[in-house]
Design an enzyme around this catalytic site. Structure first.
Site, short mmCIF file in Angstrom:
data_model
loop_
_atom_site.label_atom_id
_atom_site.label_comp_id
_atom_site.label_asym_id
_atom_site.label_seq_id
_atom_site.Cartn_x
_atom_site.Cartn_y
_atom_site.Cartn_z
N ASP A 279 0.87 -1.17 0.00
CA ASP A 279 0.00 0.00 0.00
C ASP A 279 0.91 1.23 0.00
O ASP A 279 2.14 1.12 0.09
CB ASP A 279 -0.97 -0.01 1.19
CG ASP A 279 -2.21 0.84 0.88
OD1 ASP A 279 -2.16 1.69 -0.03
OD2 ASP A 279 -3.24 0.67 1.55
C1 BGC Z 1 -5.16 3.13 0.24
C2 BGC Z 1 -5.32 2.13 -0.89
C3 BGC Z 1 -5.25 2.85 -2.20
C4 BGC Z 1 -3.93 3.55 -2.29
C5 BGC Z 1 -3.68 4.26 -3.62
C6 BGC Z 1 -3.95 4.02 0.04
O1 BGC Z 1 -3.95 5.08 0.94
O2 BGC Z 1 -5.09 2.43 1.45
O3 BGC Z 1 -6.55 1.45 -0.74
O4 BGC Z 1 -5.43 1.95 -3.27
O5 BGC Z 1 -3.86 4.53 -1.27
O6 BGC Z 1 -4.43 5.40 -3.74
#
Ligand code: BGC
Length: 748
Positions: A279
């Site tokens: 993530d």
């Molecule tokens: C979130 C993810 C997301 C990623 C990209 C993160 O803060 O937890 O679910 O896909 O950002 O935007």
């Protein structure tokens, strides 16, 4: 560049496998091609493939040219995306196309209901169609990878990300999560309009303590496997191309550095052959968790766990070479990870078709997409209360209607969280749609009452009360603005925010019948307000087509058919509350509980009952999982079980008669629950094992059938073996998790 044909007159055809897409199959399988390419790569280029950076206007030319980037996220300008792909294809040494990632969570430009709302439709076909349209729209700007579906089971509505989830139940989450994967990816990942999906967040994120985002999660392995991992396995079985690691730590080990999850479960037990992305910054955050001393250690832990691609942070770029030089990791490990990524690029057909020509795609937000979004919004609304048939409203019986509340006419808020690309100017609001529907037939008085859902300013209350006084009935649009749910938007108090309850009180004092339409990103606690209104339609955040969908339901053009994908607590202190609980040694019943108001002064301790309940909130939710009313009602009878005894390996069949006893056509979600009475580990008091959404004309009956193989009754036991145990089972068929029609069978 090849001219692909795209026909999308019907959504079914969006991913038609008969499109003329060259896949370069003569060049070998994605596996073989990945191996060949890998053999030509330098270590820097390999690390580049493992690095994902934010786009959004940054100049990435040089890094892409030098092969230091494998994927870009958050770039949706098609010209920029094409230019980035051109640099990758033509100016980098090996011409490897980029993965372009984006959070396409519930629509791209045409916004569908938030995932939790879609889950309330209990309609896998609709959910699949929504994902297909979202994928198609996104891919017309060059996006080829979405970070969806989010299939974290969650039983905590304080957690803002419950909005993105499919609710509390592993079976419902599995079926609908798989439908989303199929919608995004289609039958062929290489077909135009298909994008790679990402099962996230692996794993346990939905169980963060106190419903607080990013918090620690402690889930016994047995519960992890029986509940939280199941939708991920279903997504994998549906062919999901990628997984994303969770931010949270699981039993003391952050998911991003968790070998058990990534290696043992995902690769070894499930044979996943796609790739895993971290993530955002979650690898560098291993240091913040206190799991790694510095970025080098963080990179080591993530590599060792099996995180193939790093999102945003740059610990791989900065440390892989050193880790290899120091002998901590070997290049073969890196090769495996790079191959995982390259395979997906080959499967997507990116080497043959790296560029996007938006003209080859149907228009964004076209009528077909809007109609699909309307249908999804309609089926996601749940009718929670309808006293004295307050709904549907009748244009002929009413002469005037008051539309009150901060969310009646707000095109932005109805879209919900995670709408990076949705635009409120496409939104059709409830007020607009109601006015259009009633035309001159009804006098409409409008009053916002409060500027926003959070407002504490009662300045406009008088105006709202006057509007109500002038009308025969009132529809109030209350709830939460979009910004009150989603990532990092948790609430400890999940009552209606601001002075909305006071607004309801003020309107209720007029004595006019109130229908409450709630737009929210989570279950709200409504214990305080439920008795003050005649009807409640829970609409979640319904998306672009909120207005037409809600209007049709309010005026009975169609009957509500949504069912809750998550239990609604009475008060926040009951959380987590879910239907699939354990029985405990002292289960509560209505006969063995006491209310705080009924305890005598000086009562001796034993007089308070001896079961698992709250003195002030009892033991039931306000509304149970699977619950939802319609403008008709359904009678369930004649449960038939094919065999009283079956052997392991057999399939058992169940049928029940479902009759529409009302006078309108309506849809019903017929639900099958079982209970395994005795287990090697304690088993839930009920588990959803099947459901079917049917449409019945007034007075019509249908025999609904379900089949379960004994494998469908398997669970992980104390030794973490997946077993079906002989013994006694109960089965229920009905319209909610409180179904009453039941029977029993035995596995010998
Ligand atoms: C979130 C993810 C997301 C990623 C990209 C993160 O803060 O937890 O679910 O896909 O950002 O935007």
């Amino acid at each position: 560049m090849h001219q692909n044909t795209l026909r999308a007159e019907k959504v079914d055809e969006i991913h038609a496998s008969d499109l003329e897409i060259p896949h370069g199959t003569n060049l070998g399988t994605p596996d073989e091609r990945a191996d060949l390419l890998l053999a030509q790569m330098t270590l820097e280029e390999k690390i580049g493939q493992m690095s994902q950076v934010n786009g959004g206007g940054w100049d990435l030319h040089k890094s892409i040219q030098e092969g230091r980037i494998g994927s870009v996220l958050n770039e949706v300008n098609v010209d920029t995306v094409n230019e980035l792909q051109r640099v990758a294809m033509e100016e980098s040494r090996l011409g490897i196309p980029l993965l372009i990632g984006r959070d396409v969570i519930h629509g791209f430009k045409t916004i569908f209901p938030i995932p939790l709302g879609q889950a309330a439709s209990w309609n896998p076909d609709l959910v699949k169609q929504g994902a297909a349209i979202a994928g198609l729209e996104a891919s017309s700007t060059g996006v080829n990878w979405t970070f969806a579906p989010m299939i974290d089971i969650t039983r905590d509505p304080r957690w803002g990300r419950i909005a993105e989830s499919l609710g509390e139940d592993p079976h419902l989450g599995s079926v609908l999560g798989a439908a989303m994967v199929q919608g995004f990816q289609g039958n062929d990942l290489g077909a135009k309009g298909s994008i790679a999906a990402c099962a996230k967040h692996f794993a346990g994120y939905g169980a963060v303590e106190s419903g607080l985002d990013y918090n620690t999660a402690n889930i016994p392995e047995n519960e992890l496997r029986n509940v939280y991992l199941r939708p991920f396995k279903a997504a994998l079985d549906a062919g999901v191309a990628t997984f994303m690691a969770a931010f949270s730590d699981l039993n003391g080990v952050p998911a991003t550095g968790n070998e058990f999850l990534m290696k043992q479960v995902l690769r070894k037990e499930w044979n996943f052959d796609g790739f895993v992305v971290s993530d955002w910054d979650s690898i560098s955050e291993l240091t913040v968790h206190g799991y790694a001393a510095d970025h080098k250690e963080a990179a080591f832990e993530a590599l060792n766990a099996g995180i193939d691609m790093e999102m945003a942070s740059t610990t791989y770029a900065g440390n892989v070479q050193t880790l290899i030089d120091e002998g901590k990791i070997n290049e073969q490990q890196i090769d495996t990870m790079v191959c995982n990524i390259l395979r997906v690029k080959f499967q997507l057909g990116l080497f043959e078709n790296p560029y996007t020509n938006p003209e080859q795609y149907p228009a964004l937000v076209n009528e077909q997409h809007l109609q699909a979004a309307k249908m999804a919004a309609q089926e996601s609304c749940v009718l929670l209360k309808n006293d004295n048939q307050a709904l549907p409203l009748s244009k002929t019986q009413l002469s005037s209607l008051a539309i009150i509340g901060p969310l009646a006419d707000d095109g932005q808020e109805q879209l919900g969280t995670w709408v990076f690309d949705g635009e409120s100017h496409h939104s059709q609001t409830p007020l607009q749609a109601i006015q259009k529907f009633v035309g001159d037939d009804l006098i409409i008085h409008v009053a916002r009452g409060l500027d926003t859902s959070r407002s504490n300013d009662k300045r406009h209350f008088d105006e709202a009360v006057q509007a109500a006084q002038q009308c025969d009935a009132v529809v109030m649009f209350v709830g939460e603005e979009a910004i009150l749910s989603g990532e990092a938007h948790c609430r400890a108090d999940i009552d209606l925010p601001g002075h909305q309850e006071q607004l309801i009180d003020a309107i209720a004092s007029t004595g006019k019948p109130i229908t409450l339409v709630v737009l929210a990103g989570r279950p709200l606690t409504m214990g305080n307000i439920i008795d003050k209104v005649s009807a409640v339609l829970y609409a979640w955040h319904p998306g672009t087509m909120a207005g037409p969908a809600i209007t049709d339901l309010l005026f009975g053009q169609t009957s509500p058919s949504g069912k809750l994908p998550v239990s609604f607590p009475r008060v926040v202190g009951q959380i987590p509350i879910y239907y699939s609980k354990k029985n405990t040694g002292r289960p509560p019943s209505h006969d063995n509980i006491t209310h705080i108001d009924h305890i005598d002064g000086g009562a001796a301790q034993t007089s308070l009952g001896m079961s698992a309940f709250y003195l002030d909130a009892g033991f039931t939710p306000l509304f149970p999982f699977g619950y939802g009313l319609s403008y008709s009602h359904f009678d369930y009878s004649d449960i038939v079980i094919s065999d009283q005894h079956i052997n392991l390996g057999d399939t058992i069949h169940f049928t029940a008669q479902v009759r529409n006893c009302g006078d309108v056509e309506a849809q019903e979600v017929v639900q099958l629950y079982i209970r395994d009475l005795v287990g090697n580990v304690t088993r839930p008091v009920k588990e959803l094992k099947g459901f079917e959404k049917i449409t019945l004309q007034a007075g019509e009956s249908q025999t609904v059938s379900f089949s379960l193989h004994t494998d469908d009754l398997a669970f992980y036991n104390r030794k973490m073996e997946l077993v079906t145990e002989p013994g006694d089972f109960h089965v229920w068929i009905g319209g909610s998790s409180e179904a009453e029609l039941w029977g029993e069978f035995k596995i010998l």
